[in-house]
Design a protein around this motif. Structure first.
Motif, mmCIF file in Angstrom:
data_model
loop_
_atom_site.group_PDB
_atom_site.id
_atom_site.type_symbol
_atom_site.label_atom_id
_atom_site.label_comp_id
_atom_site.label_asym_id
_atom_site.label_seq_id
_atom_site.Cartn_x
_atom_site.Cartn_y
_atom_site.Cartn_z
ATOM 1 N N GLY A 240 0.784 -1.225 0.000
ATOM 2 C CA GLY A 240 0.000 0.000 0.000
ATOM 3 C C GLY A 240 0.817 1.276 0.000
ATOM 4 O O GLY A 240 0.274 2.363 -0.236
ATOM 5 N N ASP A 241 2.136 1.175 0.275
ATOM 6 C CA ASP A 241 2.984 2.362 0.215
ATOM 7 C C ASP A 241 3.010 2.918 -1.207
ATOM 8 O O ASP A 241 2.804 2.197 -2.190
ATOM 9 N N VAL A 242 3.291 4.204 -1.320
ATOM 10 C CA VAL A 242 3.454 4.855 -2.619
ATOM 11 C C VAL A 242 4.862 5.434 -2.681
ATOM 12 O O VAL A 242 5.277 6.170 -1.777
ATOM 13 N N VAL A 243 5.611 5.081 -3.723
ATOM 14 C CA VAL A 243 7.004 5.495 -3.844
ATOM 15 C C VAL A 243 7.248 6.165 -5.195
ATOM 16 O O VAL A 243 6.370 6.198 -6.061
ATOM 17 N N SER A 244 8.457 6.687 -5.374
ATOM 18 C CA SER A 244 8.924 7.183 -6.665
ATOM 19 C C SER A 244 10.079 6.301 -7.126
ATOM 20 O O SER A 244 10.831 5.772 -6.311
ATOM 21 N N VAL A 245 10.207 6.163 -8.433
ATOM 22 C CA VAL A 245 11.313 5.387 -8.986
ATOM 23 C C VAL A 245 11.957 6.171 -10.125
ATOM 24 O O VAL A 245 11.327 7.033 -10.738
ATOM 25 N N LYS A 246 13.214 5.851 -10.402
ATOM 26 C CA LYS A 246 13.955 6.549 -11.446
ATOM 27 C C LYS A 246 14.501 5.564 -12.462
ATOM 28 O O LYS A 246 15.047 4.521 -12.106
ATOM 29 N N ALA A 247 14.339 5.917 -13.735
ATOM 30 C CA ALA A 247 14.938 5.152 -14.822
ATOM 31 C C ALA A 247 16.192 5.876 -15.280
ATOM 32 O O ALA A 247 16.119 7.005 -15.775
ATOM 33 N N ASP A 248 17.357 5.254 -15.100
ATOM 34 C CA ASP A 248 18.630 5.888 -15.472
ATOM 35 C C ASP A 248 18.988 5.533 -16.908
ATOM 36 O O ASP A 248 19.856 4.700 -17.169
ATOM 37 N N ASN A 249 18.293 6.177 -17.846
ATOM 38 C CA ASN A 249 18.639 6.029 -19.257
ATOM 39 C C ASN A 249 18.680 7.410 -19.889
ATOM 40 O O ASN A 249 18.715 8.422 -19.188
ATOM 41 N N GLU A 250 18.675 7.471 -21.225
ATOM 42 C CA GLU A 250 18.825 8.775 -21.883
ATOM 43 C C GLU A 250 17.660 9.723 -21.622
ATOM 44 O O GLU A 250 17.786 10.935 -21.754
ATOM 45 N N ARG A 251 16.490 9.189 -21.214
ATOM 46 C CA ARG A 251 15.355 10.041 -20.889
ATOM 47 C C ARG A 251 15.335 10.454 -19.425
ATOM 48 O O ARG A 251 14.675 11.421 -19.059
ATOM 49 N N GLY A 252 16.022 9.700 -18.561
ATOM 50 C CA GLY A 252 16.130 10.054 -17.151
ATOM 51 C C GLY A 252 14.793 10.273 -16.466
ATOM 52 O O GLY A 252 14.621 11.227 -15.708
ATOM 53 N N THR A 253 13.859 9.369 -16.697
ATOM 54 C CA THR A 253 12.489 9.558 -16.222
ATOM 55 C C THR A 253 12.320 9.189 -14.756
ATOM 56 O O THR A 253 12.821 8.160 -14.301
ATOM 57 N N ILE A 254 11.576 10.019 -14.013
ATOM 58 C CA ILE A 254 11.169 9.695 -12.650
ATOM 59 C C ILE A 254 9.661 9.456 -12.646
ATOM 60 O O ILE A 254 8.896 10.292 -13.122
ATOM 61 N N PHE A 255 9.260 8.311 -12.149
ATOM 62 C CA PHE A 255 7.842 7.975 -12.005
ATOM 63 C C PHE A 255 7.434 8.183 -10.555
ATOM 64 O O PHE A 255 7.983 7.534 -9.659
ATOM 65 N N ASN A 256 6.479 9.063 -10.324
ATOM 66 C CA ASN A 256 5.890 9.239 -9.002
ATOM 67 C C ASN A 256 4.611 8.415 -8.902
ATOM 68 O O ASN A 256 4.142 7.852 -9.891
ATOM 69 N N GLN A 257 4.051 8.373 -7.701
ATOM 70 C CA GLN A 257 2.765 7.685 -7.489
ATOM 71 C C GLN A 257 2.815 6.219 -7.942
ATOM 72 O O GLN A 257 1.985 5.752 -8.722
ATOM 73 N N VAL A 258 3.834 5.511 -7.470
ATOM 74 C CA VAL A 258 3.968 4.083 -7.773
ATOM 75 C C VAL A 258 3.528 3.290 -6.550
ATOM 76 O O VAL A 258 4.133 3.388 -5.482
ATOM 77 N N LYS A 259 2.482 2.500 -6.689
ATOM 78 C CA LYS A 259 1.905 1.766 -5.561
ATOM 79 C C LYS A 259 2.651 0.457 -5.327
ATOM 80 O O LYS A 259 2.975 -0.266 -6.274
ATOM 81 N N ILE A 260 2.932 0.172 -4.077
ATOM 82 C CA ILE A 260 3.567 -1.099 -3.700
ATOM 83 C C ILE A 260 2.497 -2.137 -3.407
ATOM 84 O O ILE A 260 1.562 -1.882 -2.639
ATOM 85 N N ARG A 261 2.628 -3.310 -4.008
ATOM 86 C CA ARG A 261 1.711 -4.422 -3.753
ATOM 87 C C ARG A 261 2.537 -5.630 -3.320
ATOM 88 O O ARG A 261 3.460 -6.048 -4.032
ATOM 89 N N VAL A 262 2.226 -6.168 -2.141
ATOM 90 C CA VAL A 262 3.020 -7.253 -1.563
ATOM 91 C C VAL A 262 2.163 -8.498 -1.391
ATOM 92 O O VAL A 262 1.065 -8.440 -0.832
ATOM 93 N N ASP A 263 2.684 -9.625 -1.873
ATOM 94 C CA ASP A 263 1.989 -10.901 -1.711
ATOM 95 C C ASP A 263 3.000 -12.030 -1.894
ATOM 96 O O ASP A 263 3.972 -11.886 -2.653
ATOM 97 N N ASP A 264 2.772 -13.142 -1.199
ATOM 98 C CA ASP A 264 3.683 -14.291 -1.289
ATOM 99 C C ASP A 264 3.803 -14.826 -2.719
ATOM 100 O O ASP A 264 4.824 -15.432 -3.072
#
Length: 214
Positions: free
Chosen positions: A162-186
């Motif tokens: 349920g946490d919401v995080v940001s992630v970064k793509a380290d390529n030529e576009r250098g994109t940061i994605f906000n509002q990324v939902k964490i889903r945890v399950d076995d």
């Protein structure tokens, strides 16, 4: 080299990197690009393909899911259609259509961004199969970007379901994605899911990686 071997090696490399990183910032996650697809109830499978019909498996996916051999046509309110939309199995308790924002424009529809299963008040859609058609008063969404994690991955990353995080793509576009939902399950395998619009804009493909930056 076979695809399964490549995937295994990629996972081993990511696991090794993450063991040497601090919790949270710096946790590496592989990407899975999700094309438009459909989840159906058994009742709707039979309405589209015939009485007693069972979905047939094309490819195994994580968490016990699979891409089926069956495809259908989806039709928007202005009778604009997209053909050959793949059904994912197994059957579910509610039918759901997941499209990209570009697909929504093509269909002539306003489609909300939602997590899978959050269908109340979502867009209506018609689905046409070889034996019949169904109309969903709600059930069409643009999937919110999210990360699937097993509990051990969530612990290593210092995040919770349920946490919401940001992630970064380290390529030529250098994109940061906000509002990324964490889903945890076995049953989950570590993977971030984005749709084709997001992937194309950021120059990301399935198998690339991003880093959680919180």
């Amino acid at each position: 080299m076979e695809t399964n071997n490549i995937e295994m090696i990629t996972k081993m490399v990511i696991d090794a990197i993450n063991k040497n990183e601090d919790k949270g910032n710096g946790f590496v996650v592989p990407i899975g690009v999700s094309a438009r697809h459909i989840h159906l109830t058994q009742e709707h499978v039979e309405a589209l393909f015939g009485e007693g019909y069972q979905l047939t498996k094309k490819k195994d996916l994580m968490g016990g899911q699979f891409a089926s051999n069956e495809t259908v046509t989806i039709v928007g309110l202005k009778l604009r259609a997209i053909e050959n939309v793949r059904i994912l199995g197994p059957v579910r308790s509610k039918s759901q259509v997941e499209v990209s924002a570009t697909d929504a424009i093509k269909l002539g529809m306003k489609v909300p961004v939602r997590m899978s299963g959050d269908l109340a008040g979502s867009a209506p859609i018609a689905i046409v199969g070889p034996k019949g058609a169904i109309y969903l008063k709600e059930g069409c969404i643009v999937a919110m970007r999210h990360i699937h994690m097993a509990p051990k991955d969530a612990q290593a990353a210092g995040v919770h379901d349920g946490d919401v995080v940001s992630v970064k793509a380290d390529n030529e576009r250098g994109t940061i994605f906000n509002q990324v939902k964490i889903r945890v399950d076995d049953s989950f395998t570590l993977e971030m899911h984005i749709d084709t619009d997001e992937a194309n804009a950021a120059r990301i493909a399935t198998g690339n990686t991003v880093t959680i930056i919180k």
